[in-house]
Design an enzyme around this catalytic site. Structure first.
Site, short mmCIF file in Angstrom:
data_model
loop_
_atom_site.label_atom_id
_atom_site.label_comp_id
_atom_site.label_asym_id
_atom_site.label_seq_id
_atom_site.Cartn_x
_atom_site.Cartn_y
_atom_site.Cartn_z
N LEU A 188 38.12 46.66 34.36
CA LEU A 188 37.65 47.99 34.74
C LEU A 188 37.73 48.15 36.25
O LEU A 188 37.48 47.20 37.00
CB LEU A 188 36.20 48.22 34.30
CG LEU A 188 35.92 48.36 32.79
CD1 LEU A 188 34.42 48.38 32.54
CD2 LEU A 188 36.57 49.62 32.25
N GLY A 210 48.46 41.31 45.94
CA GLY A 210 48.14 42.47 45.11
C GLY A 210 47.21 43.42 45.84
O GLY A 210 46.26 42.99 46.49
N THR A 222 44.44 39.02 43.81
CA THR A 222 44.06 40.32 43.23
C THR A 222 45.30 40.92 42.57
O THR A 222 45.68 42.05 42.82
CB THR A 222 43.50 41.26 44.32
OG1 THR A 222 44.39 41.27 45.45
CG2 THR A 222 42.13 40.80 44.79
N THR A 223 45.92 40.11 41.73
CA THR A 223 47.19 40.46 41.11
C THR A 223 47.04 41.38 39.90
O THR A 223 48.04 41.81 39.33
CB THR A 223 47.93 39.18 40.68
OG1 THR A 223 47.00 38.30 40.04
CG2 THR A 223 48.51 38.47 41.89
N HIS A 266 42.98 48.09 43.06
CA HIS A 266 41.55 48.27 43.30
C HIS A 266 40.93 47.09 44.06
O HIS A 266 40.41 47.25 45.16
CB HIS A 266 40.81 48.46 41.97
CG HIS A 266 41.26 49.66 41.21
ND1 HIS A 266 41.24 50.92 41.74
CD2 HIS A 266 41.74 49.78 39.94
CE1 HIS A 266 41.69 51.78 40.85
NE2 HIS A 266 42.00 51.12 39.74
N THR A 311 35.72 49.64 38.20
CA THR A 311 34.41 49.41 38.82
C THR A 311 34.19 47.94 39.11
O THR A 311 33.72 47.55 40.19
CB THR A 311 33.30 49.94 37.91
OG1 THR A 311 33.53 49.45 36.57
CG2 THR A 311 33.26 51.45 37.90
N CYS A 329 43.39 54.71 36.07
CA CYS A 329 42.51 55.40 35.12
C CYS A 329 42.70 56.92 35.17
O CYS A 329 42.16 57.64 34.33
CB CYS A 329 41.05 55.04 35.37
SG CYS A 329 40.55 55.15 37.09
N VAL A 343 55.72 37.85 45.07
CA VAL A 343 55.38 36.44 45.29
C VAL A 343 55.87 35.63 44.09
O VAL A 343 55.51 35.91 42.95
CB VAL A 343 53.87 36.26 45.51
CG1 VAL A 343 53.53 34.78 45.62
CG2 VAL A 343 53.41 37.01 46.75
N PRO A 389 38.46 25.68 46.12
CA PRO A 389 37.53 26.28 47.09
C PRO A 389 38.17 27.22 48.11
O PRO A 389 37.47 28.02 48.73
CB PRO A 389 36.90 25.07 47.78
CG PRO A 389 37.88 23.95 47.57
CD PRO A 389 38.49 24.20 46.24
#
Length: 443
Positions: free
Chosen positions: A296, A7, A110-111, A10, A298, A42, A79, A272
């Site tokens: 979000l 992914g 980070t999907t 952001h 951020t 956004c 994936v 881990p």
């Protein structure tokens, strides 16, 4: 070291960019299902409303920029499976249909998230759209050209911003939400009443406290049916929330009930060798100290950066979040951080509140707008736990200040005497933040 990242919006873009710089000898591969990276979802309403004319501005990186860092970029690769014991990845090339296999020493998930699509009768009719990625944004713009009656389902941030964009484009707009007021996750009723009135004054039909029962139409949607009646429509945008994209790791790492991955202060999962960041995982929520799902941008960029810094060894802790956010609708500026009175009640957290209404600067200035500020604090420790503001003046940065106050454990009493500058162009001799603290001291 071989690192795989799944992914690249952001969190993924932040992780990959930082890892490439921190570990130049690492073998880094990023898998992305779309044909682009780093889209600012956004900004969809700004794009739909024509405020952003060049969509290139909604991308803060590109496949070429990431590849130039020495990263192996695999766009349009979906994936399908992760074997966490063998540390292998199976992905399908969406262009050729070929299956590719890879291995990793460290994996960064980070999907992100995906819009919730409730199992409502007729939801698969044409012209019922989602609002998340670049392709969907372009579809909304294209379909809206020939639509006069538009219905938005869901009164969160994206939903209300799209309502504003469509109304300003001259469309007949209806906003439907099952809750009895808009923006209920971010602001209390005295604030949302003001925003709702702004919509009503401009002819937006608010159908709040109504649940969508079905969509009607032959091939294309023609009406939305709620418990209170039928709304004829040409186009429906579904904005009812997001769910974390984490099915690849189901039963392989610890998650919240909604599927959000739990991470520690170094972005490590219960495995881990697997890190997670962004909308696919839960974050440390400082007002309560527990994990919460707060999708979000951020939070995502911070977490992606932290995953990169900590992937070799734990070095930089996540300080947590207050869920701080802001919004501009018509001539209103609003922002919030931490717990509202509504959310505190839902979590059974006892709080006290102080509300002040002050002009943002002296009334002898050419303009002087009212500011409504509400600060929430714990009754025993008196630590600040949340805040909300709304005004026709842009004073939203005050909420960033109060976010810092929550994070550092400041009390409402201390807020009354914090040193803020005074200059008539900007504020009053007693800043409205001070006045909230002083009002609480005297109660």
């Amino acid at each position: 070291m071989k690192i795989a990242v799944i992914g690249s919006t952001h969190a993924g873009t932040a992780a990959v960019t930082n890892m490439a710089q921190l570990y130049p000898d690492a073998d880094i591969t990023v898998y992305e299902r779309n044909d682009n990276v780093s889209f600012l979802s956004c900004g969809i309403a700004l794009y739909v409303g024509g405020v952003v004319e060049d969509p290139k501005g909604l991308f803060y990186s590109s496949p070429e920029k990431i590849a130039a860092l020495g990263v192996n970029v695999k766009l349009q690769h979906d994936v399908k499976n992760i074997d966490t014991e063998a540390k292998t990845i199976e992905a399908v090339n969406l262009i050729t249909g070929e299956t590719a296999y890879d291995r990793y020493d460290k994996l960064v998930m980070t999907t992100g998230s995906w819009p919730i699509t409730p199992p409502i009768e007729g939801i698969n009719l044409e012209n019922i759209l989602l609002a998340k990625n670049y392709t969907q944004a372009n579809t909304i713009i294209d379909k809206a050209k020939n639509a006069q009656n538009i219905t938005v389902v869901g009164a969160g941030y994206i939903g209300v911003e799209l309502v504003e964009a469509f109304q300003q484009a001259g469309k007949n707009v209806t906003l439907i939400d099952g809750v009895d007021r808009i923006l209920n996750k971010y602001l209390d009723k005295e604030f949302t009443d003001i925003v709702e009135e702004a919509f009503k004054e401009r002819g937006v039909a608010l159908r709040l406290g109504e649940k969508v029962e079905k969509f009607e139409g032959k091939d294309r949607v023609e009406a939305v049916v709620t418990g209170n009646g039928r709304v004829e429509t040409d186009l429906v945008i579904m904005c009812v929330g997001f769910r974390p994209n984490t099915s690849l790791l189901k039963d392989k790492v610890e998650m919240l009930d909604n599927g959000a991955i739990k991470v520690d202060e170094y972005m490590r999962t219960s495995d881990p060798d697997i890190f997670a960041a962004g909308d696919c995982c839960a974050v440390k929520y400082n007002p309560t100290g527990g994990h919460m799902y707060i999708p979000l941008a951020t939070n995502a960029v911070r977490m992606g950066t932290l995953a990169a810094r900590n992937i070799v060894e734990p070095t930089t802790k996540n300080v947590g979040t207050q869920g701080t956010s802001g919004l501009h609708l018509y001539d209103l500026f609003m922002a919030s951080t931490g717990l509202t009175e509504t959310s505190a009640a839902g979590m059974k957290v006892a709080i006290e509140n102080i509300t002040v209404n002050e002009h943002h600067r002296p009334e002898f200035m050419p303009t002087s707008e009212n500011v409504m500020l509400k600060v929430s604090y714990l009754p025993d420790s008196r630590k600040i736990i949340g805040a909300q503001v709304i005004s026709k003046a842009d004073v939203t940065q005050a909420i960033n200040t109060l976010s810092v106050c929550i994070q550092t454990g400041m009390t409402i009493d201390e807020l009354g005497f914090v040193d803020f500058f005074f200059q008539p162009h900007f504020n009053q001799p007693w800043n409205f933040l001070n006045k909230a603290g002083l009002a609480a001291v005297t109660t």
